[in-house]
Design a protein around this motif. Structure first.
Motif, PDB file in Angstrom:
ATOM      1  N   MET A 146       0.801  -1.122   0.056  1.00 14.57           N
ATOM      2  CA  MET A 146      -0.065  -0.014   0.002  1.00 14.57           C
ATOM      3  C   MET A 146       0.892   1.206  -0.124  1.00 14.57           C
ATOM      4  O   MET A 146       0.308   2.340  -0.544  1.00 14.57           O
ATOM      5  N   LEU A 147       2.061   1.220   0.574  1.00 14.52           N
ATOM      6  CA  LEU A 147       2.702   2.548   0.440  1.00 14.52           C
ATOM      7  C   LEU A 147       2.790   3.195  -0.741  1.00 14.52           C
ATOM      8  O   LEU A 147       2.722   4.259  -0.761  1.00 14.52           O
ATOM      9  N   PRO A 148       3.257   2.662  -2.006  1.00 16.10           N
ATOM     10  CA  PRO A 148       3.172   3.400  -3.299  1.00 16.10           C
ATOM     11  C   PRO A 148       1.669   3.766  -3.697  1.00 16.10           C
ATOM     12  O   PRO A 148       1.568   4.468  -4.692  1.00 16.10           O
ATOM     13  N   ARG A 149       0.700   3.091  -3.207  1.00 17.61           N
ATOM     14  CA  ARG A 149      -0.644   3.424  -3.754  1.00 17.61           C
ATOM     15  C   ARG A 149      -1.303   4.645  -2.765  1.00 17.61           C
ATOM     16  O   ARG A 149      -2.199   5.066  -3.450  1.00 17.61           O
ATOM     17  N   LEU A 150      -0.726   5.033  -1.615  1.00 14.89           N
ATOM     18  CA  LEU A 150      -1.483   6.068  -0.950  1.00 14.89           C
ATOM     19  C   LEU A 150      -0.805   7.218  -0.874  1.00 14.89           C
ATOM     20  O   LEU A 150       0.499   7.112  -0.554  1.00 14.89           O
ATOM     21  N   ASP A 151      -1.505   8.500  -0.778  1.00 15.97           N
ATOM     22  CA  ASP A 151      -0.928   9.717  -0.624  1.00 15.97           C
ATOM     23  C   ASP A 151      -0.828  10.055   0.985  1.00 15.97           C
ATOM     24  O   ASP A 151      -1.611  10.032   1.433  1.00 15.97           O
ATOM     25  N   PRO A 152       0.573  10.232   1.455  1.00 20.30           N
ATOM     26  CA  PRO A 152       0.993  10.317   2.777  1.00 20.30           C
ATOM     27  C   PRO A 152      -0.022  11.680   3.375  1.00 20.30           C
ATOM     28  O   PRO A 152      -0.172  11.614   4.676  1.00 20.30           O
ATOM     29  N   SER A 181      -3.857  12.220   8.917  1.00 22.50           N
ATOM     30  CA  SER A 181      -3.338  11.798   7.617  1.00 22.50           C
ATOM     31  C   SER A 181      -2.843  10.582   7.578  1.00 22.50           C
ATOM     32  O   SER A 181      -2.734   9.948   8.611  1.00 22.50           O
ATOM     33  N   VAL A 182      -2.787   9.927   6.130  1.00 16.95           N
ATOM     34  CA  VAL A 182      -2.182   8.789   6.039  1.00 16.95           C
ATOM     35  C   VAL A 182      -1.094   8.663   6.624  1.00 16.95           C
ATOM     36  O   VAL A 182      -0.606   7.506   7.186  1.00 16.95           O
ATOM     37  N   GLU A 183       0.083   9.635   6.717  1.00 13.56           N
ATOM     38  CA  GLU A 183       1.367   9.316   7.176  1.00 13.56           C
ATOM     39  C   GLU A 183       1.285   9.283   8.754  1.00 13.56           C
ATOM     40  O   GLU A 183       1.783   8.355   9.237  1.00 13.56           O
ATOM     41  N   LEU A 201      -5.748   1.392   6.372  1.00 17.18           N
ATOM     42  CA  LEU A 201      -4.798   1.503   5.295  1.00 17.18           C
ATOM     43  C   LEU A 201      -5.338   0.585   4.344  1.00 17.18           C
ATOM     44  O   LEU A 201      -5.106   0.395   3.065  1.00 17.18           O
ATOM     45  N   ALA A 202      -5.703  -0.785   4.567  1.00 19.60           N
ATOM     46  CA  ALA A 202      -6.125  -1.686   3.839  1.00 19.60           C
ATOM     47  C   ALA A 202      -7.406  -1.311   3.219  1.00 19.60           C
ATOM     48  O   ALA A 202      -7.597  -1.542   1.984  1.00 19.60           O
ATOM     49  N   ALA A 211     -11.630  -2.918   2.751  1.00 16.59           N
ATOM     50  CA  ALA A 211     -10.527  -3.898   3.504  1.00 16.59           C
ATOM     51  C   ALA A 211     -10.415  -5.193   2.849  1.00 16.59           C
ATOM     52  O   ALA A 211      -9.374  -5.686   2.714  1.00 16.59           O
ATOM     53  N   ALA A 212     -11.569  -5.488   2.405  1.00 23.45           N
ATOM     54  CA  ALA A 212     -11.248  -7.094   1.591  1.00 23.45           C
ATOM     55  C   ALA A 212     -10.735  -6.988   0.476  1.00 23.45           C
ATOM     56  O   ALA A 212      -9.799  -7.703   0.165  1.00 23.45           O
ATOM     57  N   GLY A 213     -10.891  -5.766  -0.170  1.00 22.41           N
ATOM     58  CA  GLY A 213     -10.004  -5.617  -1.503  1.00 22.41           C
ATOM     59  C   GLY A 213      -8.514  -5.352  -1.186  1.00 22.41           C
ATOM     60  O   GLY A 213      -7.520  -5.814  -2.034  1.00 22.41           O
ATOM     61  N   GLY A 214      -8.235  -4.788  -0.236  1.00 27.20           N
ATOM     62  CA  GLY A 214      -6.775  -4.578   0.562  1.00 27.20           C
ATOM     63  C   GLY A 214      -6.196  -5.768   0.821  1.00 27.20           C
ATOM     64  O   GLY A 214      -4.733  -6.080   0.345  1.00 27.20           O
TER      65      GLY A 214
END
Length: 432
Positions: A146-152, A181-183, A201-202, A211-214
């Motif tokens: 998820m780190l590459p997917r989410l804007d911190p 914040s996501v961060e 995050l998921a 979350a199931a998709g995560g």
């Protein structure tokens, strides 16, 4: 003559399916004898356990107090192809180390692995491909996915569903309806192992399925990395039926995490503050990184701790020394006589003392296995559903593959014979 030819062909198909199927009943996780004393030098021959061997070289074990734990769930069927990912020397229930090197330290973990983060060389391991439950080190797979997917910088609102975690399990202290914040959520996940943070995050990374998709994305990414023995059921690592990993898989996942500068910054953060939520009438508070390695081990890069009653203590840690970066993964440990991070530190010391050329295998590269023509990725498994036994998708990979092949071949033989009998009877009825 034609009948004999067709019958022989069908029989050959059936027999080939039987011969191609692996001996699934052979237990590659047999018990091993007492550990070799630490501090000595291992033999002059490579210590390797291969399929069909009668026993494994015992791993040095530290005595640990007896504990009460829930019954261990049955692991997925043994898939021989999965156990040799990274090299045949890693196919062992016991110790795999280079010839002639000092014995690794005695620890309580039931399986472990030490690898070079940069070259991918595996320096050694104990049961590197043995199934085990991950506990919170599974949060590293969530981070890698998820780190590459989410804007911190994105601000998110915590939902009631995000707060549904096992009572008494680790939480960072987010509140329903709070905005963070996501961060901040990432720091709550990696510093304090917040299970509600994992749910947030998921959900954010799971798209329309939440979350199931995560979780589904986590499993898809694990397969892409070559972590074929990993199946996530929960994003946090809280125990779930069918949830497993291995020391080797954790090293693959950790390697991706430590390649990300944002993850490295989070993993080395010592203190941060969870902001107040005036609308919910809650005050802000400070949290501290729970991974003692970053405070007490020179050159530490960070890592992740984990614990559940079922998984026991799990640990992932990494450090740098003289331009060399190593990672250690531990599963199924006990905190006495040494805590998880101390056991990890002892194995890191052992790894740094080995020559740079020392190796018993390697960490495969992301996408390497799925790019192989004979390795077709399995379809994504739904949350709570175990991954199919044969990661390659081949008919012969495991017990289910064997019976599927045998059943298809048998059905084909029966249909062919039935058709021939019908044609012979029809011919007789038409004869003058």
């Amino acid at each position: 003559m034609r009948v004999r030819l067709l019958t022989t062909t069908a029989t050959a198909v059936l027999l080939s399916a039987v011969v191609a199927a692996p001996a699934v009943g052979a237990d590659a996780r047999q018990r091993v004898g007492p550990a070799r004393a630490a501090g000595g030098t291992l033999g002059t021959e490579s210590l390797v356990y291969r399929a069909g061997a009668t026993r494994a070289v015992p791993c040095p074990r530290a005595a640990a107090p007896a504990v009460s734990r829930p019954p261990r769930p049955s692991p997925p069927p043994v898939v021989p192809e999965d156990r040799v990912v990274g090299g045949p020397e890693l196919d062992t229930a016991g110790l795999a180390v280079p010839a002639g090197v000092p014995a690794p330290p005695k620890i309580t973990a039931t399986s472990w692995l030490v690898a070079d983060l940069d070259t991918g060389q595996v320096l050694g391991g104990c049961g590197p491909h043995e199934y085990a439950t991950p506990a919170s080190v599974q949060k590293l797979l969530l981070a890698a996915t998820m780190l590459p997917r989410l804007d911190p910088k994105q601000v998110v609102t915590v939902t009631a569903a995000d707060m549904r975690i096992e009572p008494g399990s680790s939480a960072v202290g987010l509140v329903e309806g709070g905005r963070y914040s996501v961060e901040t959520v990432w720091l709550g996940l990696l510093l304090n192992s917040g299970n509600e943070a994992a749910n947030v995050l998921a959900r954010l990374g799971g798209g329309a399925d939440g979350a199931a998709g995560g979780v589904r994305a986590m499993n898809e990414y694990a397969r892409r990395l070559g972590a074929l023995q990993t199946h996530a059921v929960t994003p946090s690592g809280l125990d779930g039926r069918g949830q497993f990993t291995s020391a080797y898989d954790l090293a693959l996942i950790a390697r991706v995490c430590f390649a990300d500068p944002t993850f490295r910054r989070y993993a080395l953060t010592e203190l941060t503050r969870i902001p107040a939520q005036p609308a919910k009438r809650t005050k802000g508070f400070q949290i501290q990184n729970e991974n003692q390695l970053i405070y007490r081990y020179p050159g530490a890069l960070g890592g992740k701790t984990g614990f559940t009653d079922l998984a026991r203590h799990t640990y992932v840690g990494a450090a740098e020394r003289d331009g060399r970066r190593l990672v250690v993964t531990l599963l199924g440990g006990e905190p006495q006589p040494k805590r998880g991070w101390e056991q990890g530190a002892a194995l890191l010391d052992w790894g740094f003392a080995l020559p740079r050329s020392a190796s018993v295998g390697r960490l495969v590269e992301p996408g390497e296995l799925s790019a192989t023509p004979t390795a077709t990725p399995s379809p994504p498994a739904a949350p709570g559903q175990a991954r199919p036994a044969a990661a390659s998708g081949s008919v012969g990979g495991g017990a289910s593959g064997f019976w599927a092949a045998a059943g298809l071949a048998g059905a084909a033989a029966v249909l062919l014979l039935a058709g021939l009998v019908w044609r012979r009877r029809a011919a007789r009825r038409q004869a003058p």
